[in-house]
Scaffold this active site. Structure first.
Site, PDB file in Angstrom:
ATOM      1  N   TYR A  92     -42.544  29.427  -3.644  1.00 46.95           N
ATOM      2  CA  TYR A  92     -42.614  28.500  -3.586  1.00 46.95           C
ATOM      3  C   TYR A  92     -41.081  27.513  -4.064  1.00 46.95           C
ATOM      4  CZ  TYR A  92     -47.681  29.157  -2.789  1.00 46.95           C
ATOM      5  OH  TYR A  92     -48.356  29.247  -2.422  1.00 46.95           O
ATOM      6  N   SER A 100     -51.822  31.060  -8.482  1.00 45.91           N
ATOM      7  CA  SER A 100     -52.339  31.194  -7.378  1.00 45.91           C
ATOM      8  C   SER A 100     -51.716  32.480  -6.798  1.00 45.91           C
ATOM      9  CB  SER A 100     -51.827  29.471  -7.005  1.00 45.91           C
ATOM     10  OG  SER A 100     -52.155  29.539  -5.178  1.00 45.91           O
ATOM     11  N   TYR A 101     -50.911  31.904  -6.062  1.00 42.82           N
ATOM     12  CA  TYR A 101     -49.750  32.983  -4.735  1.00 42.82           C
ATOM     13  C   TYR A 101     -49.481  34.117  -6.233  1.00 42.82           C
ATOM     14  CZ  TYR A 101     -47.134  35.936  -1.734  1.00 42.82           C
ATOM     15  OH  TYR A 101     -46.550  36.924  -0.993  1.00 42.82           O
ATOM     16  N   TRP A 149     -51.672  26.116   4.486  1.00 45.10           N
ATOM     17  CA  TRP A 149     -50.681  26.887   3.290  1.00 45.10           C
ATOM     18  C   TRP A 149     -50.286  27.507   4.581  1.00 45.10           C
ATOM     19  CZ3 TRP A 149     -49.219  31.585   2.964  1.00 45.10           C
ATOM     20  CH2 TRP A 149     -48.822  32.095   2.218  1.00 45.10           C
ATOM     21  N   ASP A 169     -61.393  24.852  -9.017  1.00 44.68           N
ATOM     22  CA  ASP A 169     -59.811  25.448  -8.227  1.00 44.68           C
ATOM     23  C   ASP A 169     -60.940  26.080  -7.096  1.00 44.68           C
ATOM     24  OD1 ASP A 169     -57.677  27.016  -7.401  1.00 44.68           O
ATOM     25  OD2 ASP A 169     -58.203  28.615  -8.874  1.00 44.68           O
ATOM     26  N   HIS A 206     -57.109  23.036  -8.043  1.00 47.39           N
ATOM     27  CA  HIS A 206     -55.954  24.131  -7.953  1.00 47.39           C
ATOM     28  C   HIS A 206     -54.999  23.336  -8.697  1.00 47.39           C
ATOM     29  CE1 HIS A 206     -55.009  27.580  -6.526  1.00 47.39           C
ATOM     30  NE2 HIS A 206     -53.767  26.713  -5.977  1.00 47.39           N
TER      31      HIS A 206
END
Length: 558
Positions: free
Chosen positions: A42, A113-114, A161, A255, A284
């Site tokens: 990101y 997250s990722y 996404w 989340d 989230h």
């Protein structure tokens, strides 16, 4: 802060020759320092980076911080292909970071997250210098929250996404041709802007047309269906025992990956690993105190944590003990900090799930009642028509979707007024009822088609009659016998809430929550090709032989 040294875009060569680049923050002085590593797609100064890690604060605490763009993203070389290279690149990067000037050779990983998952993948690859990981708001099984849930596609998350990340793909592809760049980006942004007004409704949902239209990688649902073995590239479930490291995990009750955080903690404790868990009332990307329509009190904010200080600082304290010079952790410990909604208080525990919670059946009854008593005689089945072309709209919950869809606890009045939503409600409670743990609905139901979905939602109804969603879930029935009653278990994941005296507990039952989850078109055709729909007549039974119910983990008052 003036003493902190920052190097930008420091190159690291992976085993196949691809160069990834990272920003490196070093504290003042000569070191050596323990290393905190984050690997994400990101951008090294992006919003999600700061949510999970404050690099300047970490450097001030005596950590060397390395923030790396993953393969094919921003300043790193290679092709962007979600998940595929994270295990091998994670291994190579940990070893590289441990050898950087100023490093003491011990690496911890942090991110959300990722880049919570990139930690798990690196840990599974077992670089010897990796000593601890802090995966935040990330999944365990991608088929339970990332790509799918209960057999339905997590459409709201995956489409938003995939198209958003596709902007970077198009910028790289057309960087030498400004006219093509403008044209391609304009088309993609139009599709992103139009998701809420109809774009989510494109069919087939299992081979979403916008991905091919813009030729961008998708998050992995379609890839995993083409190549089932590839899903291992981001699946942690079933492999926790391979990770012999302490973990610090943070999640939110609203989340999108809530249950994955809990499942990973449980699995690590089952493997006798040192593990810490924090669960707030958060979504989230919102770790503040006002979530959805509810103000949980200033103590709920991640900067306060009930006067415990910033969650960042709690993590830094933990890293001092795992990769720094702090007192080492005990090898077999489990620490849990839960935010209990309703009373809006943090509470320390030593386990998850709570062994003192008692699974308690609340039965769906005729005339919209929800009772502890099961039906003693046959009661008329409840019926409704589910039309995929007029699905129940997503209203709150654990979502990451187009911005028109707000996550968290939201007023359910419009949803509950629909004819295709069954509502079952208790009488006003005479005393507080705490529900902490995993929630499931057991539905005895029938449809007149070959396939359909069942959705259940738990709600808290206050004294004014305002109904707020607490937890929900879905199950896809792929081989129904038309008209035949069958038992279906809907996993609503977990929560921690006190339903206050005077409030009522409510359960919604329906067959859609769109566009969070893709619509079942009720035809039995596979999602990859289904493009026509039929309405379905649905029945929910509640009689002695078919006691539809919701099972709540009720915690006795201490």
């Amino acid at each position: 802060m003036a003493d902190i040294q920052i190097e930008f875009d420091v190159p690291a060569e992976m085993r196949d020759g691809t160069v990834l680049r990272a920003d490196v923050y070093r504290p003042g002085g000569s070191g050596p320092w323990p290393v905190l590593l984050s690997r994400l797609p990101y951008g090294k100064q992006g919003f999600l980076t700061s949510l999970a890690l404050d690099p300047v604060a970490a450097a001030q605490r005596g950590f060397m911080v390395v923030i790396q763009d993953t393969r094919g993203r921003f300043t790193s070389e290679g092709e962007w292909e979600p998940w595929t290279y994270e295990e091998s690149d994670g291994y190579d990067t940990v070893r590289w970071a441990a050898a950087l000037p100023g490093s003491n050779g011990s690496v911890g990983m942090i991110g959300a997250s990722y880049f919570g998952n990139t930690q798990w993948m690196a840990a599974l690859s077992k670089p010897p210098e990796l000593k601890a990981i802090a995966p935040l708001i990330t999944w365990s099984d991608p088929d339970d929250g990332l790509w799918a849930r209960g057999g339905a596609i997590e459409l709201g998350d995956t489409v938003n996404w995939s198209l958003t990340q596709g902007i970077g793909t198009l910028m790289r592809r057309h960087r030498a041709d400004p006219a093509s760049l403008v044209s391609s980006i304009t088309g993609l942004v139009q599709d992103l802007d139009g998701l809420a007004s109809g774009g989510y409704g494109e069919l087939p949902s299992g081979r979403f047309p916008a991905y091919a239209r813009h030729d961008v990688p998708e998050i992995g649902y379609e890839h995993s269906r083409r190549e089932p073995d590839w899903a291992r590239s981001c699946r942690v479930a079933g492999r926790h025992g391979e990770v012999d490291l302490p973990t610090f995990q943070v999640g939110g009750w609203y989340d999108v990956f809530q249950q994955g955080t809990l499942d990973s903690f449980t699995a690590m404790r089952r493997a006798s690993r040192s593990a810490t868990l924090i669960m707030g009332p958060w979504t989230h990307t919102n770790w503040r105190n006002v979530v959805g329509d509810v103000n949980f009190g200033l103590g709920a904010h991640s900067d306060f944590m009930g006067m415990r200080g910033r969650v960042h600082d709690l993590q830094f304290d933990w890293f001092q003990r795992t990769i720094g010079d702090g007192e080492p952790l005990e090898p077999d410990t489990g620490q849990v900090l839960l935010f209990v909604m309703g009373t809006n208080q943090w509470r320390e525990e030593t386990e998850w799930p709570l062994s003192r919670a008692v699974d308690t059946d609340f039965h769906l009854r005729a005339d919209g009642r929800l009772t502890l008593e099961p039906p003693s005689t046959a009661e008329q089945a409840e019926e409704f028509t589910y039309d995929p072309m007029d699905p129940v709209p997503t209203t709150g919950g654990g979502i990451v979707m187009a911005e028109e869809f707000r996550p968290g606890p939201l007023d359910q009045a419009a949803v509950e007024a629909r004819e295709d939503v069954l509502v079952f409600t208790t009488e006003p409670l005479v005393e507080d009822v705490e529900v902490t743990g995993r929630v499931r609905a057991v539905l005895f139901a029938a449809t007149d088609g070959p396939s359909t979905d069942w959705v259940a939602r738990l709600c808290d109804v206050d004294e004014r009659g305002v109904s707020l969603n607490v937890a929900d879930g879905i199950v896809r029935v792929r081989a129904a016998t038309p008209g035949e009653s069958a038992e279906h278990v809907v996993d609503l994941w977990s929560t921690s809430i006190v339903f206050r005296a005077g409030h009522r507990i409510r359960v919604q039952v329906t067959s859609s929550n769109f566009p969070r989850w893709d619509r079942n078109l009720n035809t039995g055709e596979p999602e990859e090709s289904a493009a026509t729909a039929r309405a379905a007549r649905q029945q929910v039974f509640h009689d002695p032989a078919r006691p539809s119910r919701i099972v709540l983990p009720v915690v006795p008052v201490r």
